[in-house]
Design a protein around this motif. Structure first.
Motif, PDB file in Angstrom:
ATOM      1  N   LYS A  17       0.723  -1.093  -0.045  1.00 35.63           N
ATOM      2  CA  LYS A  17      -0.007   0.070   0.113  1.00 35.63           C
ATOM      3  C   LYS A  17       0.966   1.121  -0.041  1.00 35.63           C
ATOM      4  N   PRO A  18       0.410   2.313  -0.602  1.00 33.97           N
ATOM      5  CA  PRO A  18       1.030   3.506  -0.319  1.00 33.97           C
ATOM      6  C   PRO A  18       1.045   4.213   0.769  1.00 33.97           C
ATOM      7  N   VAL A  19       2.278   4.742   1.246  1.00 35.03           N
ATOM      8  CA  VAL A  19       2.594   5.464   2.415  1.00 35.03           C
ATOM      9  C   VAL A  19       2.395   7.070   2.374  1.00 35.03           C
ATOM     10  N   PRO A  20       1.561   7.486   3.157  1.00 38.18           N
ATOM     11  CA  PRO A  20       1.424   8.844   3.464  1.00 38.18           C
ATOM     12  C   PRO A  20       2.517   9.633   4.063  1.00 38.18           C
ATOM     13  N   PHE A  21       3.120  10.564   3.264  1.00 41.27           N
ATOM     14  CA  PHE A  21       4.218  11.356   3.773  1.00 41.27           C
ATOM     15  C   PHE A  21       3.820  12.864   3.987  1.00 41.27           C
ATOM     16  N   GLN A  22       3.852  13.232   5.040  1.00 41.89           N
ATOM     17  CA  GLN A  22       3.434  14.781   5.230  1.00 41.89           C
ATOM     18  C   GLN A  22       4.782  15.804   5.016  1.00 41.89           C
ATOM     19  N   PHE A  23       4.630  16.775   4.202  1.00 43.75           N
ATOM     20  CA  PHE A  23       5.487  17.607   3.908  1.00 43.75           C
ATOM     21  C   PHE A  23       5.086  19.135   4.129  1.00 43.75           C
ATOM     22  N   ALA A  24       5.931  19.935   4.776  1.00 43.61           N
ATOM     23  CA  ALA A  24       5.709  21.392   5.072  1.00 43.61           C
ATOM     24  C   ALA A  24       6.614  22.426   4.594  1.00 43.61           C
ATOM     25  N   SER A  25       6.238  23.316   3.951  1.00 49.57           N
ATOM     26  CA  SER A  25       7.327  24.469   3.460  1.00 49.57           C
ATOM     27  C   SER A  25       6.581  25.895   4.023  1.00 49.57           C
ATOM     28  N   LYS A  26       7.478  26.799   3.594  1.00 47.95           N
ATOM     29  CA  LYS A  26       6.858  28.362   4.061  1.00 47.95           C
ATOM     30  C   LYS A  26       5.637  28.468   3.369  1.00 47.95           C
ATOM     31  N   PHE A  36       7.180   2.974  -0.994  1.00 56.37           N
ATOM     32  CA  PHE A  36       8.575   2.650  -0.682  1.00 56.37           C
ATOM     33  C   PHE A  36       8.820   1.150  -0.331  1.00 56.37           C
ATOM     34  N   ASN A  37       8.682   0.403  -1.207  1.00 56.28           N
ATOM     35  CA  ASN A  37       8.618  -1.241  -0.668  1.00 56.28           C
ATOM     36  C   ASN A  37       9.702  -1.925  -1.727  1.00 56.28           C
ATOM     37  N   ILE A  38      10.171  -2.847  -1.106  1.00 58.87           N
ATOM     38  CA  ILE A  38      10.899  -3.816  -1.938  1.00 58.87           C
ATOM     39  C   ILE A  38      10.461  -5.319  -1.836  1.00 58.87           C
ATOM     40  N   LEU A  39       9.981  -5.878  -3.069  1.00 60.72           N
ATOM     41  CA  LEU A  39       9.625  -7.150  -3.164  1.00 60.72           C
ATOM     42  C   LEU A  39      10.784  -7.967  -3.478  1.00 60.72           C
ATOM     43  N   VAL A  40      10.883  -9.213  -2.677  1.00 58.07           N
ATOM     44  CA  VAL A  40      11.856 -10.397  -3.005  1.00 58.07           C
ATOM     45  C   VAL A  40      11.016 -11.537  -3.259  1.00 58.07           C
ATOM     46  N   LYS A  41      10.949 -12.174  -4.312  1.00 61.61           N
ATOM     47  CA  LYS A  41      10.147 -13.229  -4.689  1.00 61.61           C
ATOM     48  C   LYS A  41      10.851 -14.474  -5.417  1.00 61.61           C
ATOM     49  N   TYR A  42      10.676 -15.471  -4.939  1.00 63.18           N
ATOM     50  CA  TYR A  42      11.267 -16.655  -5.518  1.00 63.18           C
ATOM     51  C   TYR A  42      10.305 -17.748  -5.732  1.00 63.18           C
ATOM     52  N   GLY A  43       9.980 -18.427  -6.741  1.00 64.70           N
ATOM     53  CA  GLY A  43       8.976 -19.337  -6.967  1.00 64.70           C
ATOM     54  C   GLY A  43       7.582 -18.660  -6.451  1.00 64.70           C
ATOM     55  N   ASP A  44       7.057 -19.429  -5.360  1.00 64.02           N
ATOM     56  CA  ASP A  44       5.872 -19.167  -4.782  1.00 64.02           C
ATOM     57  C   ASP A  44       5.879 -18.316  -3.416  1.00 64.02           C
ATOM     58  N   TYR A  46       7.428 -15.220  -1.180  1.00 63.41           N
ATOM     59  CA  TYR A  46       7.932 -13.740  -1.503  1.00 63.41           C
ATOM     60  C   TYR A  46       8.133 -13.026   0.111  1.00 63.41           C
ATOM     61  N   GLN A  47       8.834 -11.982   0.079  1.00 59.79           N
ATOM     62  CA  GLN A  47       9.033 -11.231   1.252  1.00 59.79           C
ATOM     63  C   GLN A  47       9.042  -9.951   0.779  1.00 59.79           C
ATOM     64  N   VAL A  48       8.153  -8.942   1.664  1.00 59.49           N
ATOM     65  CA  VAL A  48       7.945  -7.556   1.390  1.00 59.49           C
ATOM     66  C   VAL A  48       8.522  -6.733   2.294  1.00 59.49           C
ATOM     67  N   LEU A  49       9.381  -5.962   1.951  1.00 69.06           N
ATOM     68  CA  LEU A  49       9.987  -4.846   2.936  1.00 69.06           C
ATOM     69  C   LEU A  49       9.615  -3.357   2.707  1.00 69.06           C
ATOM     70  N   GLY A  50       8.805  -3.194   3.725  1.00 69.84           N
ATOM     71  CA  GLY A  50       8.071  -1.847   3.794  1.00 69.84           C
ATOM     72  C   GLY A  50       8.992  -0.531   4.306  1.00 69.84           C
ATOM     73  N   ASP A  75      19.204  -6.467   5.201  1.00 71.88           N
ATOM     74  CA  ASP A  75      17.571  -6.685   4.929  1.00 71.88           C
ATOM     75  C   ASP A  75      17.376  -7.285   3.696  1.00 71.88           C
ATOM     76  N   ILE A  76      17.942  -7.111   2.661  1.00 69.80           N
ATOM     77  CA  ILE A  76      17.634  -7.626   1.269  1.00 69.80           C
ATOM     78  C   ILE A  76      18.194  -9.091   1.184  1.00 69.80           C
ATOM     79  N   THR A  77      19.511  -9.140   1.857  1.00 75.09           N
ATOM     80  CA  THR A  77      20.055 -10.560   1.809  1.00 75.09           C
ATOM     81  C   THR A  77      19.153 -11.438   2.752  1.00 75.09           C
ATOM     82  N   GLN A  78      18.709 -11.014   3.921  1.00 72.97           N
ATOM     83  CA  GLN A  78      17.910 -11.872   4.671  1.00 72.97           C
ATOM     84  C   GLN A  78      16.634 -12.401   4.122  1.00 72.97           C
TER      85      GLN A  78
END
Length: 627
Positions: A17-26, A36-44, A46-50, A75-78
């Motif tokens: 899912k998308p992550v809401p980031f709050q920004f503020a300027s003048k 902001f996710n990494i998907l590592v998939k092998y066969g059936d 998978y691991q999702v790093l958020g 994190d990715i090697t794991q």
């Protein structure tokens, strides 16, 4: 977000899912939804790093936050490793065993076996035949009677493995043999008799033993930790007991984790290693489970000490009865009834009383706390392997460990963690600092200063704590009252006939009296350093997530299971590289040295510039004089 099909797949298939980031300027404030996710998939698999899995946050104040990538290499090697092992684990059992394995059974003839084991013996032949068909020539079977030919083999088994004849009950004079082992690649794995003598449980036990010869399966950790009591404010009940959620979650990132209390008297068959966190009042059945697991060549990792700490309200300590004292002493390991204090320590947010004209104000201050022993450098040698990749760890309210050289003779003893040479010990349970009475440390300083051993690994051949004693499982069964059991069974059956009642499985009394050389015991002498409350306190003191103690236990698990690919990179993280602790005088020295070096640098620049100007004037004067 530029590809609707891909975004739908990420949302529906992988729960990204998308992550809401709050920004503020003048000019304005806004919220931006980003992935902001990494998907590592092998066969059936998978691991999702958020987002939260990949970052570390350093909090200096409410407005001063710093966010960096935590340790993407680890994190990715794991994630890759877990996917690969999970995929291979779902495949053919023998596909990742690259060497022959021999099943060696030391079993008496069927006529000498108890009635309940006679059909079980036939089931064993059927299961082994099925495994041989699947093994493609990698599994051989050899079943012998140890008492044949005068019993020479029985004597050899007792000497090599501590095997002894079994009985069907505590007072049964008829003995028999029923031991199972798997041998391959220079290793011997003992397969315990399952708790229920049925074919499916037997097959599960044999498969669990075979998986230990493969490096392509997720290993299983049996975690023994106290159960915390939930808080129920509506009933006036406060929650109690320590939580070890962070330890469980970190171990589960790389292994299968089974929570158990060992009350059955046996470690789960699929467990490759046992981790005890703050054990409480273990009885003989639980000790027997640990002892026999080690006697089969397993590794036990324990975090325990003679003191239990209460951090709710005022700090207090009380004596802790883990139930491990006599068992550890049998192996030559004792814990002193004291705690270690060290001037090289970590900060601790602690309530401190401040006197204002006769009025006392209690406020929380971040103070140096001697009971939080900061271990680094020569206190955690890297050659042991377990501390590889870690440059620091904090042990909280730890007790010194003594090794009995007479009992540890012949064992490989590795000193894993030691306090500094300025540390001392105290048997006092008063752990609340008093800075007015005792100065900046808050506690009276001991007369004797020396390094204290706080963690140790002992490896080799051990004699069982229950050697020459009856099995606690059989003793418990013999102590039960048959009449009461029958009455309870009649009430539970609610009028069922005797034919419908399932007979209780008898306990086969067996005690493995000696372990192979691969048995290992790792002890961390602190009851609290892995608990959620202590990790949260350390996090509050550093301003960033502190998981060094948990990483240390992860290292111990991987090192023991000889799966050491992640040891070197696990401890790498920018914010976790804490500076060496300094006293006030050292801090002032380095501060003013920095100022002095900066001023000296400016002075050198001024001198160089002055010399350049003088040379320029001399050159121009020479030119004008010549003209």
């Amino acid at each position: 977000q530029t590809d609707p099909t891909l975004e739908q797949e990420a949302n529906e298939k992988y729960a990204i899912k998308p992550v809401p980031f709050q920004f503020a300027s003048k000019y304005q404030s806004s919220v931006v939804n980003s992935y902001f996710n990494i998907l590592v998939k092998y066969g059936d698999q998978y691991q999702v790093l958020g987002f939260r899995d990949l970052i570390d946050v350093k909090v200096r104040s409410e407005t001063d936050l710093k966010v960096n990538l935590r340790n993407p290499e680890y994190d990715i090697t794991q994630a890759i490793k877990k996917d690969l092992y999970a995929y291979q684990g779902a495949g053919e059992l023998f596909a990742n065993i690259n060497h022959p394995v021999a099943f060696k059974g030391y079993i008496s003839p069927s006529a000498k076996l108890p009635k309940i084991l006679q059909p079980f013996r036939k089931d064993l032949d059927e299961v082994l035949a099925d495994l041989q068909k699947r093994a493609d020539g990698k599994l051989s079977v050899d079943i012998v009677d140890p008492e044949a030919g005068g019993g020479a083999l029985a004597k050899q088994l007792e000497s090599d493995y501590g095997f002894s004849p079994m009985t069907a009950s505590l007072f049964d004079a008829n003995t028999f043999w029923f031991y199972m082992t798997l041998v391959g690649d220079g290793r011997t794995v003992q397969v315990p008799l399952p708790q229920t003598f049925d074919k499916s449980t037997l097959e599960h036990s044999l498969q669990a033993g075979l998986k230990r010869f493969s490096h392509g399966f997720l290993k299983t950790v049996a975690l023994v930790a106290p159960k915390s009591q939930p808080s129920m404010p509506q009933l006036g009940m406060a929650g109690g007991g320590e939580r070890f959620t962070q330890l469980h979650d970190k171990l589960a990132e790389e292994h299968n984790v089974i929570e158990t209390d060992l009350s059955s008297g046996q470690v789960p068959d699929e467990a490759d290693i046992v981790v005890l966190a703050s054990p409480q009042k273990l009885d003989d059945r639980q000790l027997f489970a640990l002892d026999q697991f080690m006697m089969r060549g397993g590794t036990v990792i324990a975090a325990t000490s003679p003191f239990d700490i209460n951090t709710h309200g005022a700090l207090s300590a009380r004596k802790n009865a883990s139930g491990l004292d006599k068992w550890l002493a049998h192996f030559g390991i004792t814990q002193e009834q004291k705690m270690v204090l060290d001037p090289q320590n970590a900060a601790f947010p602690i309530p401190v009383d401040r006197d204002i004209g006769g009025f006392t104000v209690r406020e929380t201050q971040l103070v140096d706390y001697p009971y939080f022993v900061d271990i680094r450098g020569k206190g955690m040698p890297q050659q042991g392997g377990i501390t590889s990749g870690l440059n620091q760890v904090t042990m909280t309210w730890a007790s010194p460990i003594d090794i009995d050289q007479t009992k540890s003779d012949g064992h490989k003893v590795t000193r894993l963690l030691e306090s500094s040479d300025q540390s001392w010990t105290s048997g006092s349970t008063d752990i609340q600092p008093d800075f007015r009475a005792n100065g900046k440390l808050g506690f009276p300083e001991g007369k004797t200063h020396a390094p204290q051993l706080l963690a140790v690994s002992v490896e080799g051949r051990f004699d069982s704590y229950f050697k020459g004693k009856p099995s606690p499982l059989a003793v418990a069964q013999e102590k039960s009252d048959p009449k009461q059991d029958a009455a309870a069974g009649n009430r539970a059956d609610d009028g069922k006939s005797a034919k419908d009642k399932k007979p209780e499985t008898p306990v086969i009394t067996r005690v493995i009296e000696r372990s192979p050389e691969s048995a290992r015991l790792i002890l961390f002498s602190s009851n609290s350093f892995l608990s959620d409350s202590m990790l949260n306190l350390a996090t509050a003191g550093l301003g960033t997530r502190y998981l060094k103690p948990v990483q240390l236990v992860e290292n111990a698990v991987d090192w023991s299971l000889e799966d050491r690919g992640l040891l070197a990179i696990r401890g790498r993280a920018e914010f976790s590289r804490t500076l060496d602790p300094l006293d006030r005088n050292s801090q002032v020295f380095w501060e003013y040295l920095n100022y002095g070096l900066a001023l000296f640098g400016l002075f050198v620049v001024w001198l160089i510039r002055r010399q350049i100007d003088q040379r320029s004037r001399q050159r121009y004067t020479t030119i004008l004089g010549a003209a």
